[in-house]
Design a protein around this motif. Structure first.
Motif, mmCIF file in Angstrom:
data_model
loop_
_atom_site.group_PDB
_atom_site.id
_atom_site.type_symbol
_atom_site.label_atom_id
_atom_site.label_comp_id
_atom_site.label_asym_id
_atom_site.label_seq_id
_atom_site.Cartn_x
_atom_site.Cartn_y
_atom_site.Cartn_z
ATOM 1 N N UNK A 245 2.845 -3.983 12.412
ATOM 2 C CA UNK A 245 2.088 -4.252 11.207
ATOM 3 C C UNK A 245 2.286 -3.105 10.218
ATOM 4 N N UNK A 246 2.630 -3.452 8.955
ATOM 5 C CA UNK A 246 2.855 -2.455 7.908
ATOM 6 C C UNK A 246 1.882 -2.688 6.754
ATOM 7 N N UNK A 247 1.553 -1.598 6.084
ATOM 8 C CA UNK A 247 0.702 -1.661 4.893
ATOM 9 C C UNK A 247 1.565 -1.561 3.644
ATOM 10 N N UNK A 248 1.353 -2.467 2.724
ATOM 11 C CA UNK A 248 2.144 -2.472 1.489
ATOM 12 C C UNK A 248 1.677 -1.333 0.587
ATOM 13 N N UNK A 249 2.610 -0.418 0.302
ATOM 14 C CA UNK A 249 2.265 0.746 -0.532
ATOM 15 C C UNK A 249 2.840 0.648 -1.935
ATOM 16 N N UNK A 250 3.713 -0.337 -2.189
ATOM 17 C CA UNK A 250 4.303 -0.452 -3.512
ATOM 18 C C UNK A 250 5.169 -1.687 -3.647
ATOM 19 N N UNK A 251 5.509 -1.999 -4.895
ATOM 20 C CA UNK A 251 6.376 -3.130 -5.212
ATOM 21 C C UNK A 251 7.477 -2.656 -6.153
ATOM 22 N N UNK A 252 8.645 -3.296 -6.065
ATOM 23 C CA UNK A 252 9.737 -2.966 -6.972
ATOM 24 C C UNK A 252 10.329 -4.258 -7.531
#
Length: 416
Positions: free
Chosen positions: A187-194
């Motif tokens: 499980x990963x936490x979304x830290x940003x978008x590009x």
């Protein structure tokens, strides 16, 4: 007397007023047709060059010029030594380690395939422009052990997630459990978008920290490969072979022309076919020169007969009408080249004016990711188009000029 005589008479026929206004009309139409065809070719090919340059820039903003990896699919254990060795090459301006994972990202009931690249944030700046394309968060938020992830904007929209939400990464690696073989999940936490503006990245790519990716793939201290940035991307195939030789042929090196060869070949084919199709406009105008000169020859039968009687040779008569047709082609070609180059350099304000005048929008940035027509004028294209149009105009004069040279004075003057 002016010499050569065919040039003098041919130019005189071109600039004098003809008795037959229909011939003058067709002659003017031929010039305009050639000019318009050349303008269309130069502008369209320049816009296509601009699009290709824009697409290439966006691809290479994220893709490396060359990629070094283990030919057997394993990891590179001594990657720090490899990094030092490739950075010592004067043609390498950047190198960064990575681990690539072909997996699936899941959020709730939504699942999407994705290429997850594990990177070292600082070193990744040497080979890619990910930091410049961030629209939320920062690349520096990828920290070892925190299992953060950066998603492409379109991928995040599909999964219905945003910064702060969590997604589950399903990798092709498997783990043995009491209930059998299970795929490895994390499980990963979304830290940003590009957002790059290319669907291949915005819809299918994600980034995590290098150590998290290596741990997830069971590589330990090893990595999947090294991405390289070269001082001359056009020399990437040759430089990649040189670097591979320096490394003793132990590693596999693939340059960007191999990875994206089909795509760029398709773009080149599209440009060639568009050029051929549009060049037919010039061909039609050139055929108008044929009809113009045939009618001029018919109209000047008595003049031709007199000149032949005064001792002019058939080749000189042929030269007169070749000069006349060539002058038409030359004027149309020069006008078309000048107008085409001017329009190609100013295509953006012209399109903007048309949009403002008619209240329309040709390029919706929500669809095309760009709001203006890019234009890149290549001198080689302009010279090739102008030269081809002029050559076709010259060839179009041969048959009418040959007919003029075959005129018999006695036959032409019989009813005069």
């Amino acid at each position: 007397m002016f010499h050569p005589l065919p040039l003098y008479i041919g130019l005189r026929y071109t600039r004098t007023k003809r008795r037959n206004h229909f011939i003058s009309f067709i002659s003017g139409t031929s010039m305009v047709g050639i000019a318009l065809g050349i303008v269309a070719l130069i502008v369209v090919l320049s816009v296509m060059n601009g699009f290709h340059k824009e697409i290439q820039g966006r691809i290479l903003a994220m893709a490396s010029h060359a990629t070094l990896s283990d030919p057997y699919g394993g990891g590179i254990a001594d990657w720090r030594a490899v990094l030092e060795q490739v950075r010592a090459n004067p043609h390498v301006v950047g190198a960064a380690p990575f681990v690539e994972i072909q997996g699936m990202l899941a959020s709730g009931a939504r699942v999407s395939g994705a290429v997850v690249r594990a990177i070292e944030p600082v070193e990744e700046d040497e080979v890619a422009d990910l930091r410049q394309h961030m629209i939320s968060g920062s690349v520096d938020d990828l920290i070892d052990g925190e299992f953060n992830i950066i998603l492409g904007q379109d991928l995040a929209n599909y999964l219905g997630v945003g910064p702060g939400d969590q997604v589950t990464l399903v990798t092709p690696q498997v783990s043995s459990t009491p209930i059998g073989i299970m795929p490895r999940l994390k499980r990963f936490t979304i830290s940003g978008l590009f957002a790059v503006g290319m669907a291949d990245y915005d819809r299918n790519a994600a980034f995590i920290h290098l150590a998290d990716g290596a741990r997830l793939m069971g590589l330990g201290e090893a990595i999947g490969g090294v991405r390289l940035k070269l001082d001359d991307l056009w020399q990437a195939p040759r430089l990649a072979r040189e670097i591979a030789y320096e490394l003793g042929g132990v590693y596999r090196l693939v340059d960007w022309t191999q990875v994206h060869s089909n795509f760029f070949s398709a773009l080149a084919m599209e440009k060639r076919m568009m050029g051929i199709i549009l060049f037919l406009i010039v061909a039609v105008a050139a055929f108008n020169i044929v009809s113009t000169l045939v009618m001029v020859v018919t109209d000047k039968q008595s003049d031709i007969a007199v000149m032949r009687t005064l001792g002019m040779s058939p080749l000189e008569v042929m030269g007169i009408f070749m000069v006349q047709g060539t002058a038409i082609g030359l004027i149309g070609t020069l006008v078309g080249m000048v107008a085409g180059v001017l329009l190609a350099f100013n295509v953006e304000p012209v399109v903007t004016g048309i949009e403002a005048l008619f209240g329309i929008h040709f390029l919706d940035p929500d669809i095309y990711y760009i709001s203006a027509l890019p234009s890149d004028v290549h001198p080689g294209d302009v010279i090739g188009i102008g030269g081809g149009a002029f050559l076709m105009s010259v060839l179009a004069t041969l048959y009418p000029a040959w007919r003029a040279a075959k005129t018999q004075p006695a036959e032409a003057l019989r009813y005069e």
